[in-house]
Design a protein around this motif. Sequence first.
Motif, mmCIF file in Angstrom:
data_model
loop_
_atom_site.group_PDB
_atom_site.id
_atom_site.type_symbol
_atom_site.label_atom_id
_atom_site.label_comp_id
_atom_site.label_asym_id
_atom_site.label_seq_id
_atom_site.Cartn_x
_atom_site.Cartn_y
_atom_site.Cartn_z
ATOM 1 N N HIS A 73 10.264 -1.520 -3.549
ATOM 2 C CA HIS A 73 10.319 -0.408 -2.669
ATOM 3 C C HIS A 73 11.745 -0.649 -1.879
ATOM 4 O O HIS A 73 12.296 0.308 -1.462
ATOM 5 C CB HIS A 73 9.299 -0.258 -1.862
ATOM 6 C CG HIS A 73 8.168 0.659 -2.313
ATOM 7 N ND1 HIS A 73 8.266 1.936 -2.412
ATOM 8 C CD2 HIS A 73 7.033 0.128 -3.222
ATOM 9 C CE1 HIS A 73 7.213 2.493 -3.059
ATOM 10 N NE2 HIS A 73 6.401 1.461 -3.554
ATOM 11 N N GLN A 76 15.386 -1.700 -3.526
ATOM 12 C CA GLN A 76 16.401 -0.548 -3.865
ATOM 13 C C GLN A 76 17.212 -0.019 -2.814
ATOM 14 O O GLN A 76 18.305 0.479 -3.088
ATOM 15 C CB GLN A 76 15.351 0.521 -4.676
ATOM 16 C CG GLN A 76 14.879 1.361 -3.428
ATOM 17 C CD GLN A 76 14.028 2.684 -4.297
ATOM 18 O OE1 GLN A 76 13.136 3.078 -3.805
ATOM 19 N NE2 GLN A 76 14.590 3.140 -5.348
ATOM 20 N N GLU A 113 4.492 4.393 -7.384
ATOM 21 C CA GLU A 113 5.161 5.407 -6.987
ATOM 22 C C GLU A 113 5.165 6.059 -5.896
ATOM 23 O O GLU A 113 3.963 5.860 -5.454
ATOM 24 C CB GLU A 113 5.062 6.419 -8.428
ATOM 25 C CG GLU A 113 6.185 7.567 -8.337
ATOM 26 C CD GLU A 113 7.699 7.070 -8.396
ATOM 27 O OE1 GLU A 113 8.380 6.961 -7.170
ATOM 28 O OE2 GLU A 113 8.178 6.656 -9.273
ATOM 29 N N ARG A 114 6.215 6.638 -5.438
ATOM 30 C CA ARG A 114 5.814 7.630 -4.129
ATOM 31 C C ARG A 114 5.400 9.015 -4.620
ATOM 32 O O ARG A 114 5.564 9.412 -5.431
ATOM 33 C CB ARG A 114 7.255 7.717 -3.414
ATOM 34 C CG ARG A 114 7.698 6.607 -2.901
ATOM 35 C CD ARG A 114 9.259 6.493 -2.440
ATOM 36 N NE ARG A 114 9.800 5.331 -1.798
ATOM 37 C CZ ARG A 114 10.710 4.416 -2.544
ATOM 38 N NH1 ARG A 114 11.035 5.106 -3.527
ATOM 39 N NH2 ARG A 114 10.982 3.284 -1.763
ATOM 40 N N TRP A 116 5.991 11.982 -4.419
ATOM 41 C CA TRP A 116 7.217 13.253 -4.388
ATOM 42 C C TRP A 116 6.874 14.198 -5.430
ATOM 43 O O TRP A 116 7.307 13.808 -6.735
ATOM 44 C CB TRP A 116 8.408 12.541 -4.610
ATOM 45 C CG TRP A 116 8.807 11.736 -3.117
ATOM 46 C CD1 TRP A 116 7.992 11.460 -2.331
ATOM 47 C CD2 TRP A 116 10.109 11.134 -2.841
ATOM 48 N NE1 TRP A 116 8.410 10.660 -1.242
ATOM 49 C CE2 TRP A 116 9.878 10.730 -1.421
ATOM 50 C CE3 TRP A 116 11.369 11.239 -3.397
ATOM 51 C CZ2 TRP A 116 11.118 9.936 -0.759
ATOM 52 C CZ3 TRP A 116 12.555 10.785 -2.793
ATOM 53 C CH2 TRP A 116 12.348 10.081 -1.515
ATOM 54 N N ASP A 118 7.447 17.624 -7.806
ATOM 55 C CA ASP A 118 8.449 18.584 -8.013
ATOM 56 C C ASP A 118 7.494 19.518 -8.948
ATOM 57 O O ASP A 118 7.338 19.421 -9.954
ATOM 58 C CB ASP A 118 9.633 18.323 -8.666
ATOM 59 C CG ASP A 118 10.529 19.514 -9.247
ATOM 60 O OD1 ASP A 118 10.118 20.499 -8.663
ATOM 61 O OD2 ASP A 118 11.445 19.274 -9.982
ATOM 62 N N THR A 123 8.352 13.103 -9.298
ATOM 63 C CA THR A 123 9.757 12.687 -9.151
ATOM 64 C C THR A 123 9.902 11.393 -9.338
ATOM 65 O O THR A 123 9.547 10.550 -8.109
ATOM 66 C CB THR A 123 10.619 13.362 -8.213
ATOM 67 O OG1 THR A 123 10.313 14.762 -8.184
ATOM 68 C CG2 THR A 123 11.960 12.938 -8.394
ATOM 69 N N THR A 125 11.191 7.682 -8.242
ATOM 70 C CA THR A 125 12.014 7.390 -7.177
ATOM 71 C C THR A 125 12.617 6.064 -6.970
ATOM 72 O O THR A 125 13.259 5.633 -6.066
ATOM 73 C CB THR A 125 11.262 7.578 -5.912
ATOM 74 O OG1 THR A 125 10.007 6.610 -5.616
ATOM 75 C CG2 THR A 125 10.503 8.890 -5.716
ATOM 76 N N HIS A 126 12.182 4.896 -8.029
ATOM 77 C CA HIS A 126 12.631 3.762 -7.921
ATOM 78 C C HIS A 126 13.751 3.422 -9.049
ATOM 79 O O HIS A 126 14.290 2.288 -9.259
ATOM 80 C CB HIS A 126 11.349 2.830 -8.462
ATOM 81 C CG HIS A 126 10.463 2.870 -7.366
ATOM 82 N ND1 HIS A 126 9.505 3.689 -7.413
ATOM 83 C CD2 HIS A 126 10.410 2.281 -6.203
ATOM 84 C CE1 HIS A 126 8.445 3.327 -6.268
ATOM 85 N NE2 HIS A 126 9.290 2.635 -5.584
ATOM 86 N N THR A 148 3.899 1.694 -11.537
ATOM 87 C CA THR A 148 4.533 2.926 -11.425
ATOM 88 C C THR A 148 3.946 3.820 -12.363
ATOM 89 O O THR A 148 3.611 4.926 -12.058
ATOM 90 C CB THR A 148 5.950 2.599 -12.000
ATOM 91 O OG1 THR A 148 6.784 1.591 -11.045
ATOM 92 C CG2 THR A 148 6.666 3.746 -11.578
ATOM 93 N N THR A 152 1.804 7.059 -11.250
ATOM 94 C CA THR A 152 2.145 8.548 -11.590
ATOM 95 C C THR A 152 1.306 9.294 -12.272
ATOM 96 O O THR A 152 1.038 10.353 -11.917
ATOM 97 C CB THR A 152 3.371 8.373 -12.366
ATOM 98 O OG1 THR A 152 4.552 7.712 -11.687
ATOM 99 C CG2 THR A 152 4.082 9.682 -12.712
ATOM 100 N N THR A 186 4.385 7.404 1.078
ATOM 101 C CA THR A 186 4.627 5.816 0.428
ATOM 102 C C THR A 186 3.483 5.083 0.840
ATOM 103 O O THR A 186 3.093 4.275 -0.248
ATOM 104 C CB THR A 186 5.957 5.337 0.969
ATOM 105 O OG1 THR A 186 7.046 6.285 0.651
ATOM 106 C CG2 THR A 186 6.377 4.056 0.465
#
Length: 223
Positions: A73, A76, A113-114, A116, A118, A123, A125-126, A148, A152, A186
């Motif tokens: 996290h 990156q 994963e965050r 986020w 769509d 989406t 993010t990493h 991850t 997701t 997050t």
Amino acid sequence: MTYHLAGDSTVADPKPDELPLSGWGGFLGRYVEDAVRNHAFGGATTETFLAERWLPLLDGVEPGDTVLIQFGHNDQKEPELLAARGGYTARLRGMVEDVRSRDAHAILCTSPERRWFDGERITPTHGDYPDAVRDLAEQLGVPLIDLTVLTTWLYEDLGPAASKDLFCHFAPGEHPVWPAGKEDDTHFHERGATRIAAYVARAVRAIERADGNLPARGLELMG
């Protein structure tokens, strides 16, 4: 046998004044029979963890213990020093080698994963960081817990509305630490942290049963 955790805020124990915000490591002890020593802290990268917490963690590692390692996290955010295929994986590799030198077992984890969305899909993010961990685990012959992928799937299965309950969303005035409110996709609410902790425990149990070098402990899970 003891489980030792190295990671960032998504792994860290909750701070009493910030509850219900917590990392999954704060609840792993509910789902495993053996002791958990959680060294994870907010904002940690592989670099800062090595500088601040790694030696104290190693000092407590005994032969046969397991060390779970999850970063990304924050790494990156430092792409020059901690590139996915550079400083980041070099530091993870060193951690695994240190654990093995103690006759203990390392498990690598990709980052949760965050949340986020769509539309109905998450989406990513990493960037390349999860793939870098997957490839490193294969190269080193280290077990991998792919958080991850798991998160997701979990968020998409619940959908945009219900998955919000896994995270820390507070209205203005609802929490004293964030009086103006908080919209955080997050960091987990303890509801989310406990679900991830339960999954990690199941994954560890599967790894232990599959690997003759790790003891099959028959971990009992709640819920």
